[in-house]
Write a protein that holds these residues in place. Structure first.
Motif, mmCIF file in Angstrom:
data_model
loop_
_atom_site.group_PDB
_atom_site.id
_atom_site.type_symbol
_atom_site.label_atom_id
_atom_site.label_comp_id
_atom_site.label_asym_id
_atom_site.label_seq_id
_atom_site.Cartn_x
_atom_site.Cartn_y
_atom_site.Cartn_z
ATOM 1 N N ILE A 234 46.437 39.779 43.550
ATOM 2 C CA ILE A 234 47.570 40.672 43.825
ATOM 3 C C ILE A 234 47.068 42.069 44.146
ATOM 4 C CG2 ILE A 234 49.548 41.842 42.766
ATOM 5 C CD1 ILE A 234 50.153 39.006 43.670
ATOM 6 N N TRP A 235 46.077 42.545 43.392
ATOM 7 C CA TRP A 235 45.532 43.875 43.665
ATOM 8 C C TRP A 235 44.857 43.922 45.035
ATOM 9 C CZ3 TRP A 235 47.744 47.491 41.398
ATOM 10 C CH2 TRP A 235 48.016 47.520 40.038
ATOM 11 N N ASP A 236 44.197 42.833 45.431
ATOM 12 C CA ASP A 236 43.606 42.787 46.769
ATOM 13 C C ASP A 236 44.675 43.002 47.838
ATOM 14 O OD1 ASP A 236 40.999 42.359 45.929
ATOM 15 O OD2 ASP A 236 41.130 40.163 46.116
ATOM 16 N N ALA A 240 45.266 46.412 50.271
ATOM 17 C CA ALA A 240 45.304 46.338 51.732
ATOM 18 C C ALA A 240 46.488 47.126 52.275
ATOM 19 C CB ALA A 240 45.376 44.881 52.186
ATOM 20 N N PHE A 241 47.653 47.033 51.602
ATOM 21 C CA PHE A 241 48.816 47.828 52.023
ATOM 22 C C PHE A 241 48.510 49.326 51.887
ATOM 23 C CE2 PHE A 241 51.457 44.255 49.866
ATOM 24 C CZ PHE A 241 51.082 43.364 50.849
ATOM 25 N N ARG A 257 39.435 50.582 45.417
ATOM 26 C CA ARG A 257 39.812 49.262 44.894
ATOM 27 C C ARG A 257 39.461 49.128 43.411
ATOM 28 N NH1 ARG A 257 41.107 45.624 42.675
ATOM 29 N NH2 ARG A 257 41.335 43.427 43.276
ATOM 30 N N ARG A 258 38.363 49.717 42.982
ATOM 31 C CA ARG A 258 37.942 49.634 41.582
ATOM 32 C C ARG A 258 38.983 50.246 40.655
ATOM 33 N NH1 ARG A 258 35.934 47.172 37.350
ATOM 34 N NH2 ARG A 258 34.639 48.448 35.985
ATOM 35 N N PHE A 259 39.613 51.322 41.093
ATOM 36 C CA PHE A 259 40.627 51.967 40.265
ATOM 37 C C PHE A 259 41.739 50.988 39.890
ATOM 38 C CE2 PHE A 259 44.817 54.049 40.246
ATOM 39 C CZ PHE A 259 44.694 54.811 39.102
ATOM 40 N N TYR A 260 42.192 50.200 40.847
ATOM 41 C CA TYR A 260 43.293 49.275 40.567
ATOM 42 C C TYR A 260 42.874 48.170 39.609
ATOM 43 C CZ TYR A 260 45.758 51.734 44.215
ATOM 44 O OH TYR A 260 46.366 52.728 44.947
ATOM 45 N N SER A 261 41.638 47.714 39.713
ATOM 46 C CA SER A 261 41.163 46.722 38.741
ATOM 47 C C SER A 261 41.152 47.293 37.336
ATOM 48 C CB SER A 261 39.753 46.244 39.117
ATOM 49 O OG SER A 261 39.779 45.437 40.267
ATOM 50 N N ILE A 283 53.942 41.349 52.312
ATOM 51 C CA ILE A 283 53.773 42.197 53.494
ATOM 52 C C ILE A 283 53.897 43.683 53.171
ATOM 53 C CG2 ILE A 283 54.592 40.403 55.064
ATOM 54 C CD1 ILE A 283 57.309 41.985 55.117
ATOM 55 N N ALA A 284 54.357 44.018 51.969
ATOM 56 C CA ALA A 284 54.539 45.423 51.585
ATOM 57 C C ALA A 284 54.662 45.512 50.073
ATOM 58 C CB ALA A 284 55.776 46.029 52.242
ATOM 59 N N GLY A 285 54.397 46.693 49.540
ATOM 60 C CA GLY A 285 54.534 46.872 48.104
ATOM 61 C C GLY A 285 54.490 48.330 47.698
#
Length: 398
Positions: A234-236, A240-241, A257-261, A283-285
């Motif tokens: 989900i974080w991936d 990307a969005f 990306r590391r921050f979200y993990s 497609i969006a978030g």
């Protein structure tokens, strides 16, 4: 404050015990007397640092003030502070001050910034331990920031998105008061979104209903993801969005990306992802953080453009969630007069500025006096032109 205290400077949250930080009012859900603010939690601040987003290499060198005292040297209060070489990621703009000072021969950078990096959300800055004398602790921290400014020999120190209740402490210490404006949804005890709609003028109510229907055309569905839903996959997808939209909007997104993990590991129950799905894929978030009484909308992204989808994912769904969870407010981030039509009202935000150079201080003080008047006038004007019904002079039919 009768016991002897001292202020110590710490450069890294890795060296501040999380359990000590959690005893500060508002920094954890454990204190029922102070609403939890997720952005001043150890989990959030340490994740910004550990991920490499807010570190010296990106222009955010930690200079955190820790007020300690007593025989055990316990943490009594704290102020997150950074020595900064630029003004990026702050959302309270002082580029004009920097340009003017440097044209006059001064050196504006580096400066000190008491703030939550990349986060335009009001929250406690002069943190105090639950049970400590509040004003004395806050005053000591405000003075400590001034002393740090003098020791570093820098031009200024800035505390941004400060609660209005802390501003008297900063002003008593000689800081200048700056105001700005955001748009917040205020939950007036609504039982459901339809109850909120009933408070709007008929024309506005119809427009929002039509907008929400249009946003979900083409088979779009909305999911709320939190807690264990927040997998690495989900974080991936969300990242990307964020990268796609952020790169187009800001040029260089601040978060990696590391921050979200890390926040997914440390504070998943404080996070709400509102994700839009079409034909079996997201497609969006939009990412939101769940506080004790407030939902904080942060940023959004998409890989497909659909009319009104941004408004649905960021604003309408946030209202739905806040009403369902009985939260009192939604803070939808910086700027955005378009939020007014969606039921978000103008709210004044506050910041405090200590300017060491006397000439620059006089110029900034004059500017801020005029700016505060402009902000107040604009807020009054926008509030008068909001979507809500006015007394009995409205058409209440659909």
């Amino acid at each position: 404050m009768t016991e002897a205290v001292r202020i110590r400077i710490e450069t890294s949250f890795a060296d501040i015990p999380a359990e000590d930080w959690a005893r500060l009012a508002g920094a954890s859900r454990g204190d029922a007397r102070e609403p939890y603010n997720p952005f001043v939690s150890h989990a959030f601040l340490s994740s910004l640092e550990e991920s490499g987003c807010a570190v010296a290499e990106t222009g955010w060198l930690g200079q955190h003030l820790l007020l300690e005292g007593g025989e055990d040297g316990a943490l009594r209060g704290a102020l997150p502070v950074y020595l900064k070489s630029h003004s990026q990621g702050e959302y309270v703009f002082d580029h004009g001050w920097a340009d003017a000072f440097e044209r006059a021969g001064g050196r504006y950078y580096p400066k000190l910034q008491a703030a939550i990096p990349f986060t335009p959300a009001t929250g406690p800055r002069l943190l105090h331990r639950t049970g400590e004398p509040v004003v004395e602790t806050q005053a000591a921290l405000a003075e400590g920031l001034k002393e740090l400014t003098r020791r570093h020999g820098v031009s200024s120190a800035h505390a941004t998105f400060v609660p209005e209740t802390e501003m008297p402490v900063f002003e008593a210490a000689g800081y200048l008061h700056r105001t700005d404006q955001q748009f917040h949804f205020i939950n007036a005890g609504y039982g459901a979104y339809e109850d909120f709609l009933e408070t709007l003028a008929s024309r506005k109510r119809k427009a929002l209903k039509k907008e929400r229907r249009a946003a979900l055309e083409h088979g779009i569905e909305i999911d709320w993801l939190t807690g264990s839903d927040l997998t690495e996959s989900i974080w991936d997808q969300f990242f990307a969005f964020y990268m796609d939209t952020g790169s187009r909007k800001w040029g260089r997104p601040y978060l990696n990306r590391r921050f979200y993990s890390l926040i997914g590991e440390r504070m998943a129950d404080d996070i709400l992802l509102v994700m839009a799905r079409r034909e079996g894929r997201y497609i969006a978030g939009a990412i939101n953080f769940i506080g004790g009484d407030t939902l904080y909308g942060r940023h959004w992204g998409c890989i497909e453009d659909h009319p009104f989808l941004h408004f649905e994912v960021c604003y309408h769904q946030a209202i739905d969630f806040a009403i369902g969870k009985r939260l009192t407010r939604v803070e939808a981030g910086a700027q955005g007069e378009h939020k007014l039509a969606r039921g978000y009202l103008p709210v004044i935000t506050h910041s405090a500025h200590y300017i060491a150079h006397a000439g620059l201080r006089r110029a900034v003080a004059d500017y801020l006096e005029r700016e505060r008047q402009d902000v107040e006038m604009m807020g009054d004007y926008l509030a008068e032109h909001g979507p809500f019904r006015r007394g009995e002079n409205h058409d209440d039919t659909d």
